[in-house]
Design a protein around this motif. Structure first.
Motif, PDB file in Angstrom:
ATOM      1  N   ASP A  26      33.251  20.142  39.971  1.00  0.00           N
ATOM      2  CA  ASP A  26      34.284  19.094  39.863  1.00  0.00           C
ATOM      3  C   ASP A  26      33.865  17.844  40.632  1.00  0.00           C
ATOM      4  OD1 ASP A  26      35.841  20.784  38.363  1.00  0.00           O
ATOM      5  OD2 ASP A  26      37.092  21.450  40.057  1.00  0.00           O
ATOM      6  N   ALA A  27      33.284  18.024  41.802  1.00  0.00           N
ATOM      7  CA  ALA A  27      32.856  16.877  42.601  1.00  0.00           C
ATOM      8  C   ALA A  27      31.703  16.136  41.914  1.00  0.00           C
ATOM      9  CB  ALA A  27      32.430  17.345  43.999  1.00  0.00           C
ATOM     10  N   VAL A  28      30.748  16.870  41.371  1.00  0.00           N
ATOM     11  CA  VAL A  28      29.615  16.230  40.683  1.00  0.00           C
ATOM     12  C   VAL A  28      30.103  15.446  39.471  1.00  0.00           C
ATOM     13  CG1 VAL A  28      27.514  16.698  39.351  1.00  0.00           C
ATOM     14  CG2 VAL A  28      27.933  17.901  41.506  1.00  0.00           C
TER      15      VAL A  28
ATOM     16  N   ARG B 267      30.831   9.959  37.100  1.00  0.00           N
ATOM     17  CA  ARG B 267      31.619   8.878  36.498  1.00  0.00           C
ATOM     18  C   ARG B 267      31.567   7.627  37.373  1.00  0.00           C
ATOM     19  NH1 ARG B 267      35.417  13.118  35.362  1.00  0.00           N
ATOM     20  NH2 ARG B 267      36.618  12.492  37.209  1.00  0.00           N
ATOM     21  N   LYS B 268      31.528   7.790  38.689  1.00  0.00           N
ATOM     22  CA  LYS B 268      31.552   6.636  39.592  1.00  0.00           C
ATOM     23  C   LYS B 268      30.169   6.002  39.703  1.00  0.00           C
ATOM     24  CE  LYS B 268      33.087   5.246  44.213  1.00  0.00           C
ATOM     25  NZ  LYS B 268      33.714   5.691  45.484  1.00  0.00           N
ATOM     26  N   TYR B 269      29.107   6.830  39.711  1.00  0.00           N
ATOM     27  CA  TYR B 269      27.729   6.320  39.822  1.00  0.00           C
ATOM     28  C   TYR B 269      26.915   6.823  38.628  1.00  0.00           C
ATOM     29  CZ  TYR B 269      29.149   5.600  44.712  1.00  0.00           C
ATOM     30  OH  TYR B 269      29.802   5.209  45.853  1.00  0.00           O
ATOM     31  N   PRO B 270      27.121   6.244  37.444  1.00  0.00           N
ATOM     32  CA  PRO B 270      26.422   6.753  36.244  1.00  0.00           C
ATOM     33  C   PRO B 270      24.910   6.546  36.306  1.00  0.00           C
ATOM     34  CG  PRO B 270      27.614   4.725  35.761  1.00  0.00           C
ATOM     35  CD  PRO B 270      28.022   5.125  37.122  1.00  0.00           C
TER      36      PRO B 270
ATOM     37  N   VAL C 154      37.422  17.687  47.778  1.00  0.00           N
ATOM     38  CA  VAL C 154      37.408  16.433  48.532  1.00  0.00           C
ATOM     39  C   VAL C 154      36.182  16.370  49.443  1.00  0.00           C
ATOM     40  CG1 VAL C 154      38.621  15.119  50.326  1.00  0.00           C
ATOM     41  CG2 VAL C 154      39.909  16.138  48.449  1.00  0.00           C
ATOM     42  N   VAL C 155      35.862  17.479  50.095  1.00  0.00           N
ATOM     43  CA  VAL C 155      34.693  17.512  50.986  1.00  0.00           C
ATOM     44  C   VAL C 155      33.417  17.196  50.216  1.00  0.00           C
ATOM     45  CG1 VAL C 155      33.222  19.077  52.334  1.00  0.00           C
ATOM     46  CG2 VAL C 155      35.687  19.095  52.674  1.00  0.00           C
ATOM     47  N   LEU C 156      33.194  17.904  49.130  1.00  0.00           N
ATOM     48  CA  LEU C 156      31.949  17.728  48.373  1.00  0.00           C
ATOM     49  C   LEU C 156      31.903  16.353  47.710  1.00  0.00           C
ATOM     50  CD1 LEU C 156      31.791  21.302  46.825  1.00  0.00           C
ATOM     51  CD2 LEU C 156      30.378  20.383  48.670  1.00  0.00           C
ATOM     52  N   THR C 157      33.054  15.846  47.268  1.00  0.00           N
ATOM     53  CA  THR C 157      33.089  14.507  46.663  1.00  0.00           C
ATOM     54  C   THR C 157      32.708  13.438  47.690  1.00  0.00           C
ATOM     55  OG1 THR C 157      34.817  15.219  45.117  1.00  0.00           O
ATOM     56  CG2 THR C 157      34.537  12.852  45.450  1.00  0.00           C
ATOM     57  N   ASN C 158      33.243  13.530  48.893  1.00  0.00           N
ATOM     58  CA  ASN C 158      32.916  12.553  49.934  1.00  0.00           C
ATOM     59  C   ASN C 158      31.439  12.613  50.314  1.00  0.00           C
ATOM     60  OD1 ASN C 158      35.469  11.456  50.159  1.00  0.00           O
ATOM     61  ND2 ASN C 158      36.101  12.814  51.810  1.00  0.00           N
ATOM     62  N   LEU C 159      30.896  13.826  50.436  1.00  0.00           N
ATOM     63  CA  LEU C 159      29.475  13.949  50.797  1.00  0.00           C
ATOM     64  C   LEU C 159      28.578  13.380  49.704  1.00  0.00           C
ATOM     65  CD1 LEU C 159      29.377  17.535  52.391  1.00  0.00           C
ATOM     66  CD2 LEU C 159      29.436  15.326  53.551  1.00  0.00           C
ATOM     67  N   LEU C 160      28.891  13.687  48.442  1.00  0.00           N
ATOM     68  CA  LEU C 160      28.089  13.163  47.338  1.00  0.00           C
ATOM     69  C   LEU C 160      28.268  11.654  47.194  1.00  0.00           C
ATOM     70  CD1 LEU C 160      28.625  15.985  44.681  1.00  0.00           C
ATOM     71  CD2 LEU C 160      26.493  15.416  45.854  1.00  0.00           C
ATOM     72  N   ASP C 161      29.493  11.157  47.447  1.00  0.00           N
ATOM     73  CA  ASP C 161      29.751   9.716  47.366  1.00  0.00           C
ATOM     74  C   ASP C 161      28.897   8.966  48.390  1.00  0.00           C
ATOM     75  OD1 ASP C 161      31.812   7.566  46.273  1.00  0.00           O
ATOM     76  OD2 ASP C 161      31.610   7.268  48.443  1.00  0.00           O
ATOM     77  N   ASN C 162      28.827   9.479  49.637  1.00  0.00           N
ATOM     78  CA  ASN C 162      27.993   8.842  50.663  1.00  0.00           C
ATOM     79  C   ASN C 162      26.520   8.885  50.273  1.00  0.00           C
ATOM     80  OD1 ASN C 162      30.111   8.144  52.318  1.00  0.00           O
ATOM     81  ND2 ASN C 162      29.944   9.965  53.614  1.00  0.00           N
TER      82      ASN C 162
ATOM     83  N   SER D  11      21.898   5.530  48.729  1.00  0.00           N
ATOM     84  CA  SER D  11      20.568   5.809  48.161  1.00  0.00           C
ATOM     85  C   SER D  11      20.201   4.718  47.165  1.00  0.00           C
ATOM     86  CB  SER D  11      20.559   7.167  47.448  1.00  0.00           C
ATOM     87  OG  SER D  11      20.763   8.216  48.368  1.00  0.00           O
ATOM     88  N   PRO D  12      18.926   4.369  47.080  1.00  0.00           N
ATOM     89  CA  PRO D  12      18.503   3.389  46.072  1.00  0.00           C
ATOM     90  C   PRO D  12      18.776   3.923  44.673  1.00  0.00           C
ATOM     91  CG  PRO D  12      16.785   3.731  47.724  1.00  0.00           C
ATOM     92  CD  PRO D  12      17.816   4.795  47.940  1.00  0.00           C
ATOM     93  N   THR D  13      19.017   3.008  43.722  1.00  0.00           N
ATOM     94  CA  THR D  13      19.271   3.395  42.338  1.00  0.00           C
ATOM     95  C   THR D  13      18.089   4.177  41.787  1.00  0.00           C
ATOM     96  OG1 THR D  13      20.587   1.388  42.065  1.00  0.00           O
ATOM     97  CG2 THR D  13      19.907   2.543  40.057  1.00  0.00           C
ATOM     98  N   ASN D  14      18.429   5.232  41.013  1.00  0.00           N
ATOM     99  CA  ASN D  14      17.454   6.113  40.366  1.00  0.00           C
ATOM    100  C   ASN D  14      16.725   7.043  41.339  1.00  0.00           C
ATOM    101  OD1 ASN D  14      18.027   5.043  37.809  1.00  0.00           O
ATOM    102  ND2 ASN D  14      16.591   3.335  38.144  1.00  0.00           N
ATOM    103  N   HIS D  15      17.119   7.027  42.612  1.00  0.00           N
ATOM    104  CA  HIS D  15      16.597   8.034  43.542  1.00  0.00           C
ATOM    105  C   HIS D  15      17.562   9.217  43.528  1.00  0.00           C
ATOM    106  CE1 HIS D  15      13.318   5.990  45.943  1.00  0.00           C
ATOM    107  NE2 HIS D  15      13.688   5.061  45.058  1.00  0.00           N
ATOM    108  N   PRO D  16      17.102  10.373  43.103  1.00  0.00           N
ATOM    109  CA  PRO D  16      18.031  11.494  42.896  1.00  0.00           C
ATOM    110  C   PRO D  16      18.668  11.990  44.198  1.00  0.00           C
ATOM    111  CG  PRO D  16      15.767  12.264  42.748  1.00  0.00           C
ATOM    112  CD  PRO D  16      15.694  10.762  42.834  1.00  0.00           C
ATOM    113  N   VAL D  17      19.880  12.415  44.046  1.00  0.00           N
ATOM    114  CA  VAL D  17      20.590  13.104  45.129  1.00  0.00           C
ATOM    115  C   VAL D  17      20.609  14.584  44.785  1.00  0.00           C
ATOM    116  CG1 VAL D  17      22.813  13.429  46.250  1.00  0.00           C
ATOM    117  CG2 VAL D  17      22.002  11.112  45.722  1.00  0.00           C
ATOM    118  N   GLN D  18      20.220  15.415  45.731  1.00  0.00           N
ATOM    119  CA  GLN D  18      20.133  16.847  45.487  1.00  0.00           C
ATOM    120  C   GLN D  18      21.283  17.568  46.211  1.00  0.00           C
ATOM    121  OE1 GLN D  18      16.302  18.237  46.728  1.00  0.00           O
ATOM    122  NE2 GLN D  18      15.170  16.830  45.388  1.00  0.00           N
ATOM    123  N   VAL D  19      21.864  18.538  45.498  1.00  0.00           N
ATOM    124  CA  VAL D  19      22.899  19.377  46.092  1.00  0.00           C
ATOM    125  C   VAL D  19      22.555  20.831  45.774  1.00  0.00           C
ATOM    126  CG1 VAL D  19      24.385  19.018  44.072  1.00  0.00           C
ATOM    127  CG2 VAL D  19      25.349  19.914  46.192  1.00  0.00           C
ATOM    128  N   ARG D  20      22.518  21.651  46.796  1.00  0.00           N
ATOM    129  CA  ARG D  20      22.153  23.065  46.638  1.00  0.00           C
ATOM    130  C   ARG D  20      23.300  23.946  47.124  1.00  0.00           C
ATOM    131  NH1 ARG D  20      17.652  20.947  49.160  1.00  0.00           N
ATOM    132  NH2 ARG D  20      18.182  22.015  51.124  1.00  0.00           N
TER     133      ARG D  20
END
Length: 451
Positions: A313-315, A320-323, A349-357, A362-371
């Motif tokens: 749900d957070a991803v 949607r916010k950072y396509p 809410v926790v995971l959404t805030n962490l991913l939002d930060n 992060s620079p555009t097109n630099h992937p964010v990883q979540v495990r």
């Protein structure tokens, strides 16, 4: 009623009970000792009477009777083998004698008895052909007077003794409570302007020292709370003032100069963004305030939640916010996925805030990883980015409300509530949050929740 008065009354009552107990024991043992000695004298009288009676061939003369009567209201009686009264010493009434009583004396050889104020001894005398029972009774007038005097003396001693005990108890309680009064005086001098001061702890061993230590710890927590509230008010006023000022300036300029529809639309869009920022800040502050109230936090319902559901749900929300910002997800095998007890919405809410930060910095097109990893006793979320990183001196302050690192303030808008909210929610779940970061290279946030 003051503690000193209660201590005095308690101590006086205890000492009064102790005095009464000691006096009662002394009187009881003295009474028993007096009776024992008197019975012993009566026994010797009975034996002497029996010896004289036997030696004079079972007859006593008047002079013998006079010599044998040495106790107050003493009476002697002799009964032969047929329970016939063969001798009676005088006019005083004595214990009523029955055949059963005489049989008991012959069986036990000696019997002690009492009748009203009179004490008596029955002795069976047997020598050769002489077999008879001697009964001696008398009043222990001297013993009664002595016990009466002892009782009066004990009462006279206990009454002033109680007064002395009350006076000593008052002095003792005052001395014992003197440190407490000193502690009260120290506490009365404390205020919100003097929260850095601490109470003296003395030797650190007695109860008052432990109370001072606990109070000092409370002062420390209160001091930190006041500091956090002051910082919160300062930062909140700044964070609220900036978008409100921008919004007001934008609308004023637009009202004065924007005549073209396209420029008016751009102004309204900018105003909408500022309003959205204010709404986001207000919502986060309200949620943080609600979760900070222990009573409200205790009403949260924790249910079995599959760890993948709030993560997906957070991803979805972040996509949607950072396509333009790719987010890669590493999930455990299906057989390793196990539910944990949590509040699903708050975990989202926790995971959404962490991913939002992570996406924001992060620079555009630099992937964010979540495990997501499931351990034997815990579930671990790891969010990793390649963004601007966090200065080392800022990491200890990340979970303070409205705090933002200098490099974050200079490059991106924000309100500094997200990580404080994350820390509070994870704390309510009994988990922990760790942050590792290298400035200019990226940040890794690890969230561990118990199963």
């Amino acid at each position: 009623m003051s503690i000193r008065t209660r201590l005095t009354l308690y101590f006086a009552g205890l000492m009064l009970a102790l005095l009464i107990l000691v006096s009662t024991v002394v009187y009881f043992f003295d009474e028993q000792s007096q009776h024992t000695m008197f019975y012993s004298r009566l026994q010797r009288k009975a034996e002497t009477t029996a010896e004289v009676y036997a030696r004079k061939n079972r007859r006593l003369e008047e002079t013998d009777a006079i010599l044998l009567l040495t106790q107050e209201q003493q009476h002697e009686a002799i009964y032969d083998e047929t329970n016939t009264l063969v001798y009676s010493s005088g006019r005083y009434a004595y214990y009523p004698v029955t055949a059963h009583f005489l049989s008991e004396i012959r069986q036990n050889r000696q019997v002690e008895f009492s009748a009203g104020n009179r004490l008596g001894v029955g002795v069976f005398f047997e020598r050769g052909t002489d077999r008879f029972v001697v009964i001696v009774t008398a009043e222990d007038t001297f013993g009664r007077e002595r016990l009466r005097a002892l009782r009066n003396n004990l009462m006279l001693v206990n009454l002033p003794g109680l007064g002395l005990v009350i006076a000593l108890a008052w002095l003792f309680s005052g001395r014992a409570l003197k440190p407490v009064q000193h502690l009260i005086n120290e506490i009365q001098q404390l205020s919100t302007d003097r929260l850095t001061e601490r109470l003296p702890t003395g030797n650190g061993q007695d109860e008052l020292a432990k109370l001072s230590i606990q109070f000092n710890q409370l002062l420390g927590r209160l001091e930190r709370t006041v500091q956090q509230n002051q910082a919160f008010v300062t930062n909140a006023s700044h964070e609220l003032r900036t978008p409100l000022t921008n919004l007001l300036g934008t609308l004023q300029v637009s009202l004065s100069y924007d005549q073209r529809p396209d420029r008016l639309r751009a102004t309204l869009q900018s105003a909408i963004e500022e309003v959205q920022s204010l709404i986001s800040l207000a919502n986060n502050l309200l949620l943080l305030a609600e979760l900070s109230v222990e009573k409200q936090a205790a009403t949260l319902t924790f249910e079995p939640v599959w760890p993948t559901e709030p993560l997906l749900d957070a991803v979805q929300t972040i996509n949607r916010k950072y396509p333009q910002q790719p987010v890669t997800i590493d999930l455990p095998d299906e057989e390793d996925d196990r539910p944990l007890r949590a509040h699903a919405d708050l975990l989202t809410v926790v995971l959404t805030n962490l991913l939002d930060n992570a996406c924001k910095y992060s620079p555009t097109n630099h992937p964010v990883q979540v495990r997501l990893r499931t351990q034997s006793t815990s579930v671990e979320y790891v969010v990793q980015d390649e963004g601007i990183g966090i200065p080392a001196d800022a990491i200890p302050h990340l979970f303070v409300s409205l705090y933002r690192a200098d490099n974050a303030r200079q490059t991106h808008k924000g309100n500094g509530v997200g990580l404080a909210l994350v820390h509070r929610i994870i704390h309510l779940h009994g988990g922990r949050v760790q942050v590792e970061s290298i400035e200019g290279k990226g940040t890794t946030v690890m969230v561990s929740l118990p199963l």
